[in-house]
Each structure stands twice: as C-alpha cells, then as structure tokens.
Design a protein around this motif. Structure first.
Motif, PDB file in Angstrom:
ATOM      1  N   UNK A 161       0.869  -1.085   0.013  1.00 58.82           N
ATOM      2  CA  UNK A 161      -0.041  -0.049  -0.033  1.00 58.82           C
ATOM      3  C   UNK A 161       0.739   1.459   0.041  1.00 58.82           C
ATOM      4  N   UNK A 162       2.123   1.243   0.842  1.00 63.90           N
ATOM      5  CA  UNK A 162       2.973   2.576   0.748  1.00 63.90           C
ATOM      6  C   UNK A 162       3.770   2.592  -0.335  1.00 63.90           C
ATOM      7  N   UNK A 163       4.055   1.326  -1.010  1.00 64.23           N
ATOM      8  CA  UNK A 163       5.006   1.692  -2.105  1.00 64.23           C
ATOM      9  C   UNK A 163       4.567   1.123  -3.387  1.00 64.23           C
ATOM     10  N   UNK A 164       4.634  -0.194  -3.561  1.00 66.57           N
ATOM     11  CA  UNK A 164       4.017  -0.967  -4.966  1.00 66.57           C
ATOM     12  C   UNK A 164       3.693  -2.334  -4.611  1.00 66.57           C
ATOM     13  N   UNK A 165       2.851  -2.873  -5.561  1.00 67.90           N
ATOM     14  CA  UNK A 165       2.655  -4.250  -5.443  1.00 67.90           C
ATOM     15  C   UNK A 165       3.665  -5.008  -6.304  1.00 67.90           C
ATOM     16  N   UNK A 166       4.221  -4.305  -7.097  1.00 71.58           N
ATOM     17  CA  UNK A 166       5.306  -4.944  -7.959  1.00 71.58           C
ATOM     18  C   UNK A 166       6.284  -5.651  -7.325  1.00 71.58           C
ATOM     19  N   UNK A 167       7.163  -4.992  -6.482  1.00 73.58           N
ATOM     20  CA  UNK A 167       8.051  -5.984  -5.828  1.00 73.58           C
ATOM     21  C   UNK A 167       7.589  -7.090  -4.924  1.00 73.58           C
ATOM     22  N   UNK A 168       6.495  -6.944  -4.542  1.00 70.79           N
ATOM     23  CA  UNK A 168       5.576  -7.839  -3.662  1.00 70.79           C
ATOM     24  C   UNK A 168       5.357  -9.094  -4.533  1.00 70.79           C
ATOM     25  N   UNK A 169       4.755  -8.782  -5.771  1.00 68.45           N
ATOM     26  CA  UNK A 169       4.441  -9.912  -6.558  1.00 68.45           C
ATOM     27  C   UNK A 169       5.664 -10.599  -7.220  1.00 68.45           C
ATOM     28  N   UNK A 170       6.530  -9.964  -7.471  1.00 70.37           N
ATOM     29  CA  UNK A 170       7.864 -10.494  -8.011  1.00 70.37           C
ATOM     30  C   UNK A 170       8.622 -11.385  -7.150  1.00 70.37           C
ATOM     31  N   UNK A 171       8.661 -11.026  -5.608  1.00 69.18           N
ATOM     32  CA  UNK A 171       9.232 -11.924  -4.701  1.00 69.18           C
ATOM     33  C   UNK A 171       8.259 -13.238  -4.483  1.00 69.18           C
ATOM     34  N   UNK A 172       6.884 -13.043  -4.472  1.00 64.09           N
ATOM     35  CA  UNK A 172       6.118 -14.201  -4.545  1.00 64.09           C
ATOM     36  C   UNK A 172       6.212 -15.043  -5.617  1.00 64.09           C
ATOM     37  N   UNK A 173       6.264 -14.637  -7.020  1.00 63.78           N
ATOM     38  CA  UNK A 173       6.414 -15.324  -7.864  1.00 63.78           C
ATOM     39  C   UNK A 173       7.791 -16.407  -7.855  1.00 63.78           C
ATOM     40  N   UNK A 174       8.928 -15.563  -7.368  1.00 67.07           N
ATOM     41  CA  UNK A 174      10.139 -16.249  -7.163  1.00 67.07           C
ATOM     42  C   UNK A 174      10.080 -17.170  -6.046  1.00 67.07           C
ATOM     43  N   UNK A 175       9.610 -17.108  -5.181  1.00 70.52           N
ATOM     44  CA  UNK A 175       9.268 -18.075  -4.176  1.00 70.52           C
ATOM     45  C   UNK A 175       8.534 -19.178  -4.583  1.00 70.52           C
ATOM     46  N   UNK A 176       7.611 -18.861  -5.477  1.00 70.26           N
ATOM     47  CA  UNK A 176       6.607 -20.155  -5.895  1.00 70.26           C
ATOM     48  C   UNK A 176       7.556 -21.067  -6.880  1.00 70.26           C
ATOM     49  N   UNK A 177       8.472 -20.384  -7.643  1.00 72.58           N
ATOM     50  CA  UNK A 177       9.096 -20.938  -8.678  1.00 72.58           C
ATOM     51  C   UNK A 177      10.395 -21.800  -7.891  1.00 72.58           C
ATOM     52  N   UNK A 178      11.073 -21.329  -6.667  1.00 69.71           N
ATOM     53  CA  UNK A 178      11.975 -21.959  -6.063  1.00 69.71           C
ATOM     54  C   UNK A 178      11.451 -23.224  -5.456  1.00 69.71           C
ATOM     55  N   UNK A 179      10.237 -23.081  -4.900  1.00 74.95           N
ATOM     56  CA  UNK A 179       9.467 -24.176  -4.392  1.00 74.95           C
ATOM     57  C   UNK A 179       9.054 -25.297  -5.244  1.00 74.95           C
ATOM     58  N   UNK A 180       9.061 -25.241  -6.736  1.00 75.33           N
ATOM     59  CA  UNK A 180       8.642 -26.399  -7.592  1.00 75.33           C
ATOM     60  C   UNK A 180      10.033 -27.023  -7.844  1.00 75.33           C
ATOM     61  N   UNK A 181      11.371 -26.495  -7.110  1.00 74.53           N
ATOM     62  CA  UNK A 181      12.584 -27.328  -7.257  1.00 74.53           C
ATOM     63  C   UNK A 181      12.904 -27.770  -5.775  1.00 74.53           C
ATOM     64  N   UNK A 182      12.197 -27.968  -4.944  1.00 76.50           N
ATOM     65  CA  UNK A 182      12.609 -28.456  -3.672  1.00 76.50           C
ATOM     66  C   UNK A 182      13.242 -27.373  -2.941  1.00 76.50           C
ATOM     67  N   UNK A 183      12.633 -26.141  -2.808  1.00 76.08           N
ATOM     68  CA  UNK A 183      13.386 -25.192  -1.900  1.00 76.08           C
ATOM     69  C   UNK A 183      12.908 -25.227  -0.361  1.00 76.08           C
ATOM     70  N   UNK A 184      11.576 -25.987  -0.360  1.00 76.93           N
ATOM     71  CA  UNK A 184      11.104 -25.796   1.043  1.00 76.93           C
ATOM     72  C   UNK A 184      11.945 -26.907   1.804  1.00 76.93           C
TER      73      UNK A 184
END
Length: 413
Positions: A161-184
C-alpha cells in the motif's frame, strides 16, 4: 432463514465460500461420492478456491481498515484474527490427540493410527510441534498455513500500500518458482541444522508454504485493490475469455475422463499438476476458472435461485471449517476410511454431517450478531482493478478522493 445481513455483507462471497466448504467436506469425508466429486471443475480443488477467497477477503476487509484508520490498526486486526484461527487449530489438535486417539485405539482403528504415526512415536514432540505449527497431521494442515499467512500479511499489505505491489508480486513469484525445485525441503534441512527439530519434513504438512503463498498474495492484491476509489475497472479482453474457456473445458473433460491422476502413464509429469506444490498446470487451470468466475459469475448467480443454506455456511466459514474437521475425524474413527459402504449408510452420514455443519453455522451467527469493528458503513469498493494506485510515503493521506469520502490516514512503516 438467511444469515444475518448488513449493508456490507456480500452474499455472493458467502455463497462461494459455502460451496468451497461443501466440496472440502465431501472430499474429506470417506464416502462413495468422495472420489467422483473431488476436483469437480478440473484439476483444481476446493482448497485453492478457499485460500484464494480467504486472501481476497483479508485484503478487502483489512485493506479497508488500513485505508480508514492506518497501518497500525490494520496490523492489530490481522493479529487478532490470526490468534482466533490459532485457537481453533490448537483446539482441533487437542481434540485429535485426546478424544480421537483414545477412541481410535480402543476400537483399533487403522485410519486413526495412520493419521497419528508421528504422535504415537514421539507424543511430547508431536504435541509441542503441533502447538508451534511445525507438526501438522493430515487434515489439520490448512489452518496452520492460514495462521502463518495472516501473521505475515500485515507487513506485505503495508509495504504494497505504501510503495507498490510490483516488488511484492515479484518476490512471491520467485518463491513459487523455487518451491517447484525443492526449496522448502532444503530450507527445512538447513533450519534443522541450526535448531535441533525432531519433526521430519514429511510431517510438516502437505501444503508447501512457499508455493501456496503466491495464491495468498494474489488474493490479497485482488481484495485490497477494490478499496482504492481511484482504481480503474478491469475488463478482460475477449480473447482471454475464449482462452480461459478453452483451458477450463479441457481441464474439466481431462479430469473426468482420465481421473484424479492427470498423467497415469507418465508419473514424472504429475508434478506439473501437483496440488501440494501448486504446479504450473494447476495454476493455469485455476486462473482460467477465476477469470470466468469474475466475468460470468455475478450474472449467473443473479439468474439462479439463492441457496441461502450455502450462504449461511459461508458466513460462518471458520466455525464450519473446524466443525467439518471434527465430523470427518469422528467418521474416520468410528467407520474407518471405507469408500465402499452401503449407499444408505453413506447418505445418512452425509445428511448428519451437513445438518451438523448447518447447525454450527446458525449457532455461530446467533452468537455473533454484533457487527465487527471493520463493518461500519463505507463507500462501495471500486470494481476489480488490475493495479491500484500506490500510496506514497511522504504524505499521510490517500490520493485525492471525493469530498463525501473521508481521507483516512495511512502512515509509513
């Protein structure tokens, strides 16, 4: 009798939440209809819809608190709700460890023993780990995910809300991608080296948090954006509707012709539709259904008779969700995981189950007649927007709004 309504209550949302609860209950309750009605719309389960809708409502409600009263009250509202959900999870866990365990051992029920393998092996570690949301037995692994997301959401929402949703969504997508390869699993192994944890990774719940957070963040964005009066309406281009319709139709036919396993002759490819990892093909199917629901859902619901019993279940979703876990655990304990019982017994079980859930919803709504502090009259939210106007850090007020709408304070972190 319909559930208590207010000027802010969205019966359509309650209806969809009620539908998700019914589908989850039918899936978890071992009867003859569990498998045919599991993932009825394609390779998408009720869990995806429930998480996305819960995140949407969290963004809508708590985003409204932030817009009106500021970031600090929004954080407190999130934490209060997280504490309530944690209390429900702890109570359900203790019910499993006491009543269900005692009865299950007494009747020598294999289904209960299968649920509690780690608890029987290390009861103290299981109890402590369960209360710390580390050990998550089967069926009891959705609410811990919900609690953790609710605890993280204030920081995510405040930043966006104070900055932008762009970096938030970018980090979220990155975490999703890493999770597909055993990151958890890799993260858990590193964590176990620092702090000795006796709970093995496969007992930490089926849902991979790093993957499912993407769905939660997406829902937060969708809900919060509707509170911004400056948000422009978003209309899906015609070609996206045709594409979404084609994808949804393929997923629907594929699911009911092939079965619950999408690639029976190529097991290695099933990871693309994996539920716990929120695989890419599953996400594509889900997004197609979401696009169709946003575009055609309101018009369809306006033409259908209102199913007020579903609205009642949806308006008391947390209590109903916990009650459905209790009912499912009792059925597993007393009747086992038998999917070939006589039809009459299965129909009786379903009738008693949904009658109990409806009663829990009615009682919950009766005790919760007073409106929550977030439900004061407010201007109608903006229609769904692709990207809300971000708030700035150097001023305390929102962007310019009409004089009839008071400009709330949103203070920087």
């Amino acid at each position: 009798m319909p559930p208590p309504s207010s000027s802010q209550r969205r019966w359509e949302i309650d209806f969809v939440r009620g539908l998700m609860l019914v589908l989850m209950t039918v899936t978890h309750l071992p009867t003859r209809v569990s498998i045919p009605l599991g993932q009825p719309f394609g390779f998408v389960s009720a869990a995806e819809g429930f998480v996305l809708l819960s995140a949407y409502m969290a963004g809508l409600v708590y985003g409204r608190v932030a817009f009106r009263r500021g970031i600090a009250p929004m954080r407190q509202a999130f934490w209060r709700r997280a504490l309530t959900i944690y209390g429900c999870q702890a109570a359900t866990l203790l019910f499993l460890f006491t009543v269900i365990t005692t009865v299950g051992l007494y009747v020598d029920q294999p289904a209960v023993k299968g649920l509690l393998t780690f608890y029987f092996a290390q009861p103290v570690d299981a109890l402590v780990g369960g209360l710390l949301l580390v050990y998550e037995p089967p069926l009891l692994d959705i609410l811990p995910l919900y609690v953790l997301f609710m605890l993280l959401s204030p920081w995510v929402l405040a930043f966006a809300l104070q900055r932008s949703w762009v970096p938030v969504m970018a980090v979220s997508v990155l975490l999703w991608v890493l999770s597909q390869f055993g990151f958890a699993e890799w993260t858990w192994s590193q964590f176990s080296r620092i702090l000795p944890v006796s709970v093995p990774f496969h007992e930490t719940g089926s849902f991979v948090m790093g993957a499912w957070q993407f769905l939660w963040v997406m829902g937060l964005w969708m809900g919060a954006s509707r509170n911004d009066p400056a948000a422009a309406p978003f209309e899906f281009p015609r070609w996206t509707l045709w594409l979404a319709g084609a994808i949804a139709l393929i997923g629907l036919v594929w699911r009911h012709v092939i079965g619950q396993v999408p690639f029976p002759h190529a097991p290695w490819a099933n990871v693309l539709q994996d539920k716990w990892l929120l695989g890419p093909l599953r996400l594509i199917d889900l997004f197609a259904l979401v696009i169709l629901a946003i575009r055609f859902g309101p018009g369809l619901l306006a033409r259908l008779p209102r199913m007020r019993w579903l609205e009642t279940l949806g308006s008391a979703s947390l209590a109903v969700f916990c009650a459905h876990l209790v009912v499912v655990l009792l059925v597993l304990t007393l009747f086992g995981a038998d999917y070939e019982r006589p039809w009459l017994l299965d129909i009786t079980l379903l009738a008693v189950c949904f009658g109990s859930l409806y009663a829990v919803a009615r009682v919950t709504l009766w005790f919760d007649r007073q409106p929550a502090e977030d439900d004061a009259p407010a201007p109608p939210p903006a229609v769904y927007a692709e990207k809300p106007t971000p708030l700035t850090e150097d001023i305390d007020l929102l962007p310019h709004q009409p004089d009839t709408v008071a400009a709330p304070a949103i203070r920087p972190l």
